[in-house]
Design an enzyme around this catalytic site. Structure first.
Site, PDB file in Angstrom:
ATOM      1  N   SER A 244       0.758  -1.194   0.043  1.00 21.35           N
ATOM      2  CA  SER A 244       0.007  -0.016   0.007  1.00 21.35           C
ATOM      3  C   SER A 244       0.773   1.455   0.137  1.00 21.35           C
ATOM      4  CB  SER A 244      -0.927  -0.013   1.343  1.00 21.35           C
ATOM      5  OG  SER A 244      -0.036  -0.113   2.514  1.00 21.35           O
TER       6      SER A 244
ATOM      7  N   CYS B 170      -4.178  -4.727  -7.492  1.00 17.27           N
ATOM      8  CA  CYS B 170      -3.740  -3.364  -7.499  1.00 17.27           C
ATOM      9  C   CYS B 170      -4.037  -2.624  -8.616  1.00 17.27           C
ATOM     10  CB  CYS B 170      -1.905  -3.477  -7.319  1.00 17.27           C
ATOM     11  SG  CYS B 170      -1.299  -4.391  -8.703  1.00 17.27           S
TER      12      CYS B 170
ATOM     13  N   GLU C 173       6.108  -0.640  -5.409  1.00 15.96           N
ATOM     14  CA  GLU C 173       5.067  -1.051  -6.471  1.00 15.96           C
ATOM     15  C   GLU C 173       3.884  -0.796  -5.557  1.00 15.96           C
ATOM     16  OE1 GLU C 173       4.979  -2.287  -9.629  1.00 15.96           O
ATOM     17  OE2 GLU C 173       7.159  -1.711  -9.986  1.00 15.96           O
TER      18      GLU C 173
HETATM   19  P1  NAD Z   1       0.610  -3.695   2.944  1.00 18.09           P
HETATM   20  O1  NAD Z   1       1.219  -2.365   2.665  1.00 18.09           O
HETATM   21  O2  NAD Z   1      -0.290  -3.720   3.961  1.00 18.09           O
HETATM   22  O3  NAD Z   1       1.624  -4.906   3.179  1.00 18.09           O
HETATM   23  C1  NAD Z   1       2.705  -5.387   2.233  1.00 18.09           C
HETATM   24  C2  NAD Z   1       3.761  -5.692   3.263  1.00 18.09           C
HETATM   25  O4  NAD Z   1       4.245  -5.093   4.257  1.00 18.09           O
HETATM   26  C3  NAD Z   1       3.208  -6.979   4.097  1.00 18.09           C
HETATM   27  O5  NAD Z   1       4.642  -7.952   3.982  1.00 18.09           O
HETATM   28  C4  NAD Z   1       3.270  -6.376   5.427  1.00 18.09           C
HETATM   29  O6  NAD Z   1       3.663  -7.487   6.232  1.00 18.09           O
HETATM   30  C5  NAD Z   1       4.321  -5.297   5.193  1.00 18.09           C
HETATM   31  N1  NAD Z   1       3.951  -4.254   6.209  1.00 18.09           N
HETATM   32  C6  NAD Z   1       2.580  -3.982   6.681  1.00 18.09           C
HETATM   33  N2  NAD Z   1       2.760  -3.022   7.536  1.00 18.09           N
HETATM   34  C7  NAD Z   1       4.016  -2.445   7.736  1.00 18.09           C
HETATM   35  C8  NAD Z   1       4.843  -1.371   8.354  1.00 18.09           C
HETATM   36  N3  NAD Z   1       4.036  -0.657   9.125  1.00 18.09           N
HETATM   37  N4  NAD Z   1       6.122  -1.512   8.322  1.00 18.09           N
HETATM   38  C9  NAD Z   1       6.679  -2.288   7.534  1.00 18.09           C
HETATM   39  N5  NAD Z   1       6.059  -3.319   6.752  1.00 18.09           N
HETATM   40  C10 NAD Z   1       5.067  -3.449   6.882  1.00 18.09           C
HETATM   41  O7  NAD Z   1      -0.305  -4.179   1.685  1.00 18.09           O
HETATM   42  P2  NAD Z   1      -1.169  -5.346   1.518  1.00 18.09           P
HETATM   43  O8  NAD Z   1      -2.583  -5.204   2.168  1.00 18.09           O
HETATM   44  O9  NAD Z   1      -0.632  -6.494   1.804  1.00 18.09           O
HETATM   45  O10 NAD Z   1      -1.543  -5.344   0.006  1.00 18.09           O
HETATM   46  C11 NAD Z   1      -2.723  -4.310  -0.640  1.00 18.09           C
HETATM   47  C12 NAD Z   1      -1.929  -3.226  -1.314  1.00 18.09           C
HETATM   48  O11 NAD Z   1      -0.917  -3.328  -2.201  1.00 18.09           O
HETATM   49  C13 NAD Z   1      -2.930  -2.289  -2.029  1.00 18.09           C
HETATM   50  O12 NAD Z   1      -2.740  -1.058  -1.905  1.00 18.09           O
HETATM   51  C14 NAD Z   1      -2.412  -2.856  -3.475  1.00 18.09           C
HETATM   52  O13 NAD Z   1      -2.887  -1.900  -4.569  1.00 18.09           O
HETATM   53  C15 NAD Z   1      -1.116  -2.801  -3.348  1.00 18.09           C
HETATM   54  N6  NAD Z   1      -0.347  -3.483  -4.377  1.00 18.09           N
HETATM   55  C16 NAD Z   1       0.460  -3.055  -5.349  1.00 18.09           C
HETATM   56  C17 NAD Z   1       0.961  -3.976  -6.392  1.00 18.09           C
HETATM   57  C18 NAD Z   1       1.682  -3.331  -7.496  1.00 18.09           C
HETATM   58  O14 NAD Z   1       2.248  -4.107  -8.262  1.00 18.09           O
HETATM   59  N7  NAD Z   1       1.839  -2.151  -7.755  1.00 18.09           N
HETATM   60  C19 NAD Z   1       0.440  -5.308  -6.225  1.00 18.09           C
HETATM   61  C20 NAD Z   1      -0.202  -5.658  -5.435  1.00 18.09           C
HETATM   62  C21 NAD Z   1      -0.749  -4.990  -4.305  1.00 18.09           C
END
Ligand code: NAD
Length: 471
Positions: free
Chosen positions: A195, A250, A216
């Site tokens: 995110s 995403c 990403e």
């Molecule tokens: P997220 O950002 O909550 O988590 C992603 C990763 O970050 C996980 O491995 C998690 O353990 C880690 N994380 C979470 N909070 C953290 C923190 N405070 N500090 C450090 N690391 C932390 O995302 P999600 O819910 O797993 O995925 C959904 C999001 O990802 C959506 O916004 C989506 O659009 C995006 N996304 C983007 C792409 C792309 O290719 N651009 C692909 C898939 C998903």
């Protein structure tokens, strides 16, 4: 439990980083190809386990697992195997006037030790895809999959342990704390998918070590259905792109802007497309095996609250709107009559809920898109080429799909990434390789008259002449 999952992050990092110099010398084309082939084979050997894991994590349909998890990674690996020799080849740089007599090359060197942090929504594709790019570039990798898809994380750990030695790639399981502990270490590159909120944290943490980053990210990817769209085809494509993976993609269409002139027939086509794909009745849709579930109770509650808030504010459902908490099931939902004050128009939806918003003319829709952060993808459904070009040129987004959605993800000859709020840098194919590589210029002296320009200086005449000639 595998040894690599209980070692501390510091321990794992130190072991990988210790091999950087050796890898620069020894991890050449044959060894990288071997690593990529081993990864491909381990994925093939664990296909049944991948299917079972994703089914357990959020009832992802088998066809979607094969098409959107396994196929893209195997295609990424095959593409790297075909092109790696060319990507790694030193590139000659033509001499400039001031450096005549010198040989200039650009050599792609591995950045070193990379950290890959993956999200849960495509757990296999978004962890092993970047891993393939990192291996192609010659990096060692620590991979941290998401804590929200535990079964998938187990299979990923197994595949990596089966395919690659522990001094090349290690999976570190865990949640936010593990992610933060890893981000405290001086990795050379951080490749994060997730995110925008967490992307900011990652970039701040990476800044402390001046590590380069690829981010990403996500956000709201809009669809424009123009007055000249082929409505039947557009509705089918949009329904497929939105409701695959239950909208947890995403680059899924987040919301649709539809030209007022075609709003009613478009809504009718959209409803028909959903009925054809997932069933005509509520019961049939709930029983459909082609619709994934919501990943967690929290995300289920978040999505149902978004729908409830929209309905309370006067929005209507064209179809769907209902959910089943114990199954984490949400029916494919289309909302009409939403407004910009509602969560569905402000936050990334990331679920099977699709607001359809009418617009007047191109300026109107462009202004609405410009008012928000720059999206990861913008989809335009329209047959009038000049209108398509106008919309494309006036807008800024990570990517544009014209009469198509999602499919740019599968094209390895296109960079995949966002801009601004939707990301930094790019992945896939050559761009994935480049993300983990440093383009190192190497300048070699052969025969240059440089001595003439060293002290003691022989007056200004010669320098002035050189200044004129070398411009
Ligand atoms: P997220 O950002 O909550 O988590 C992603 C990763 O970050 C996980 O491995 C998690 O353990 C880690 N994380 C979470 N909070 C953290 C923190 N405070 N500090 C450090 N690391 C932390 O995302 P999600 O819910 O797993 O995925 C959904 C999001 O990802 C959506 O916004 C989506 O659009 C995006 N996304 C983007 C792409 C792309 O290719 N651009 C692909 C898939 C998903």
């Amino acid at each position: 439990m595998d040894q690599s999952t209980i070692a501390t992050p510091e321990h794992v990092f130190a072991r990988l980083a210790a091999g950087n110099a050796r890898r620069r010398l020894r991890f050449g084309l044959p060894a990288r190809r071997e690593a990529l082939r081993a990864l491909s084979e381990a994925i093939r050997n664990n296909e049944d386990e991948i299917l079972a894991a994703l089914s357990a994590d959020f009832a992802k349909p088998e066809a979607e697992i094969r098409l959107t998890e396994i196929l893209p990674v195997q295609a990424e690996i095959a593409h790297a195997l075909r092109n790696l020799k060319r990507w790694m080849r030193p590139r000659r740089a033509r001499p400039t006037r001031a450096t005549l007599g010198m040989r200039a090359r650009i050599i792609s060197e591995p950045k070193g030790t990379a950290l890959i942090i993956a999200p849960w929504n495509y757990p296999v594709a978004l962890s092993l895809g970047p891993l393939a790019s990192a291996l192609a570039a010659g990096c060692a990798v620590v991979l941290k999959p998401s804590e929200l898809t535990p079964a998938s994380t187990e299979v990923i750990t197994r595949i990596v342990a089966e395919a690659l030695p522990e001094d090349l790639a290690v999976v570190c399981q865990g949640g936010v704390e593990m992610s933060q502990a890893l981000l405290d270490l001086p990795f050379d590159h951080v490749f994060f998918t997730g995110s925008p909120r967490v992307g900011r944290i990652v970039m701040e943490k990476a800044a402390r070590h001046l590590a380069s980053v690829t981010l990403e990210l996500g956000g709201k990817s809009p669809v424009i259905v123009g007055p000249g769209a082929d409505l039947k085809k557009a509705a089918r494509m949009i329904a497929w792109a939105k409701f695959s993976n239950a909208g947890q993609t995403c680059i899924a269409p987040d919301h649709v802007f539809v030209s007022k002139s075609v709003e009613a027939p478009f809504l009718a086509e959209l409803k028909a497309a959903i009925a054809k794909m997932y069933g005509r009745t509520e019961e049939a849709q709930e029983a459909s095996r082609d619709l994934a579930r919501i990943v967690s109770p929290d995300h289920f509650a978040r999505l149902m609250a978004l729908v409830a808030e929209a309905e309370a504010g006067g929005a209507r459902t064209l179809t769907g709107g209902k959910g089943q908490a114990e199954k984490r099931y949400i029916a494919p939902t289309v909302l009409m009559g939403t407004d910009p004050s509602m969560g569905v128009e402000r936050e990334e939806i990331f679920g099977p809920v699709l607001p359809v918003i009418p617009f007047g003319d191109a300026e109107d829709v462009l202004a609405r898109i410009e008012a928000g952060p720059r999206p990861l993808a913008l989809y335009i459904f329209e047959r009038d080429r000049s209108l398509v070009e106008r919309l494309r040129r006036a807008s800024s987004s990570g990517a544009v799909g014209v009469n198509v959605a999602l499919v740019h993800y599968f094209h390895q000859n296109l960079p995949f990434g966002g801009i601004g709020n939707s990301g930094v840098g790019a992945a896939h194919g050559y761009w994935g390789f480049a993300a983990f590589s440093h383009d190192k210029p190497v300048l070699e002296n052969r025969f240059t008259p440089l001595g003439l320009f060293m002290p003691p200086y022989r007056g200004a005449r010669l320098v002035k002449l050189a200044q004129r000639l070398l411009r």
